[in-house]
Scaffold this motif. Structure first.
Motif, mmCIF file in Angstrom:
data_model
loop_
_atom_site.group_PDB
_atom_site.id
_atom_site.type_symbol
_atom_site.label_atom_id
_atom_site.label_comp_id
_atom_site.label_asym_id
_atom_site.label_seq_id
_atom_site.Cartn_x
_atom_site.Cartn_y
_atom_site.Cartn_z
ATOM 1 N N GLN A 135 -0.797 32.033 5.176
ATOM 2 C CA GLN A 135 0.085 30.919 4.812
ATOM 3 C C GLN A 135 1.376 30.931 5.620
ATOM 4 N N GLU A 136 1.867 32.121 5.917
ATOM 5 C CA GLU A 136 3.116 32.225 6.678
ATOM 6 C C GLU A 136 2.923 31.643 8.079
ATOM 7 N N PHE A 137 1.803 31.951 8.692
ATOM 8 C CA PHE A 137 1.506 31.400 10.010
ATOM 9 C C PHE A 137 1.377 29.884 9.934
ATOM 10 N N GLY A 138 0.749 29.389 8.908
ATOM 11 C CA GLY A 138 0.605 27.948 8.709
ATOM 12 C C GLY A 138 1.950 27.272 8.583
ATOM 13 N N LYS A 139 2.867 27.914 7.855
ATOM 14 C CA LYS A 139 4.219 27.352 7.713
ATOM 15 C C LYS A 139 4.940 27.333 9.060
ATOM 16 N N LEU A 140 4.816 28.424 9.814
ATOM 17 C CA LEU A 140 5.446 28.478 11.134
ATOM 18 C C LEU A 140 4.890 27.388 12.048
ATOM 19 N N LEU A 141 3.593 27.196 12.000
ATOM 20 C CA LEU A 141 2.964 26.170 12.820
ATOM 21 C C LEU A 141 3.446 24.779 12.413
ATOM 22 N N ASP A 142 3.557 24.538 11.120
ATOM 23 C CA ASP A 142 4.068 23.247 10.640
ATOM 24 C C ASP A 142 5.495 23.015 11.110
ATOM 25 N N HIS A 143 6.341 24.050 11.019
ATOM 26 C CA HIS A 143 7.735 23.923 11.477
ATOM 27 C C HIS A 143 7.788 23.662 12.975
ATOM 28 N N TYR A 144 6.941 24.356 13.717
ATOM 29 C CA TYR A 144 6.897 24.148 15.166
ATOM 30 C C TYR A 144 6.522 22.706 15.480
ATOM 31 N N GLN A 145 5.509 22.188 14.803
ATOM 32 C CA GLN A 145 5.069 20.814 15.046
ATOM 33 C C GLN A 145 6.158 19.811 14.670
ATOM 34 N N GLN A 146 6.904 20.087 13.608
ATOM 35 C CA GLN A 146 8.009 19.208 13.216
ATOM 36 C C GLN A 146 9.125 19.249 14.258
ATOM 37 N N ASP A 147 9.427 20.466 14.721
ATOM 38 C CA ASP A 147 10.465 20.601 15.753
ATOM 39 C C ASP A 147 10.059 19.895 17.037
ATOM 40 N N LEU A 148 8.801 20.025 17.412
ATOM 41 C CA LEU A 148 8.311 19.378 18.620
ATOM 42 C C LEU A 148 8.409 17.856 18.496
ATOM 43 N N ALA A 149 8.038 17.326 17.344
ATOM 44 C CA ALA A 149 8.145 15.881 17.116
ATOM 45 C C ALA A 149 9.604 15.433 17.187
ATOM 46 N N ALA A 150 10.513 16.235 16.623
ATOM 47 C CA ALA A 150 11.943 15.896 16.665
ATOM 48 C C ALA A 150 12.456 15.902 18.103
ATOM 49 N N LEU A 151 12.016 16.863 18.902
ATOM 50 C CA LEU A 151 12.447 16.914 20.300
ATOM 51 C C LEU A 151 11.887 15.745 21.102
ATOM 52 N N GLU A 152 10.677 15.317 20.787
ATOM 53 C CA GLU A 152 10.115 14.148 21.464
ATOM 54 C C GLU A 152 10.916 12.891 21.114
ATOM 55 N N ARG A 153 11.312 12.766 19.848
ATOM 56 C CA ARG A 153 12.148 11.621 19.452
ATOM 57 C C ARG A 153 13.495 11.692 20.162
#
Length: 127
Positions: free
Chosen positions: A14-32
């Motif tokens: 679950q911890e890895f899943g959370k990290l992956l979700d945060h990474y994907q959110q950060d990546l989307a924010a950087l694209e915006r």
């Protein structure tokens, strides 16, 4: 046809899943952020508003308006007014980009507040 499966989901970590979700959110924010920075425009005026320049975030000329009354200035003074307005527009665009990036850099080494000092105690900005 089956839907694509994320090979990293369901591995039980679950911890890895959370990290992956945060990474994907950060990546989307950087694209915006990248899209927002590309859309930044700066505006500058000179000669009592008779010369207006608009530039892109990279400093490219995006617009130039010269009021007919500015033509009375003469060529040298008109040229100086255009350059003055362009410089103001460039500073405006730079500030607009800095304002967009600030939430991502505040409190990091990229923040001018946390830059290493030079021999005089001034923060050194790296590019």
């Amino acid at each position: 046809m089956t839907s694509p499966v994320d090979p990293l989901k369901g591995l039980g970590d679950q911890e890895f899943g959370k990290l992956l979700d945060h990474y994907q959110q950060d990546l989307a924010a950087l694209e915006r952020l990248s899209d927002q920075i590309a859309a930044v425009r700066g505006r500058g005026e000179a000669a009592d508003g008779r010369v207006v320049v608009e530039v892109t975030q990279t400093g490219g000329l995006a617009g130039l308006t010269i009021d007919p009354r500015a033509l009375r200035l003469g060529s040298a003074e008109l040229a100086a007014a255009i350059l003055d307005a362009a410089a103001k527009a460039t500073r405006d665009a730079e500030q607009g980009a800095r304002d967009l990036v600030a939430p991502f850099t505040t409190g990091t080494l990229l923040d001018g507040e946390h830059a290493p000092n030079d021999d005089r105690g001034h923060g050194v900005r790296r590019r």
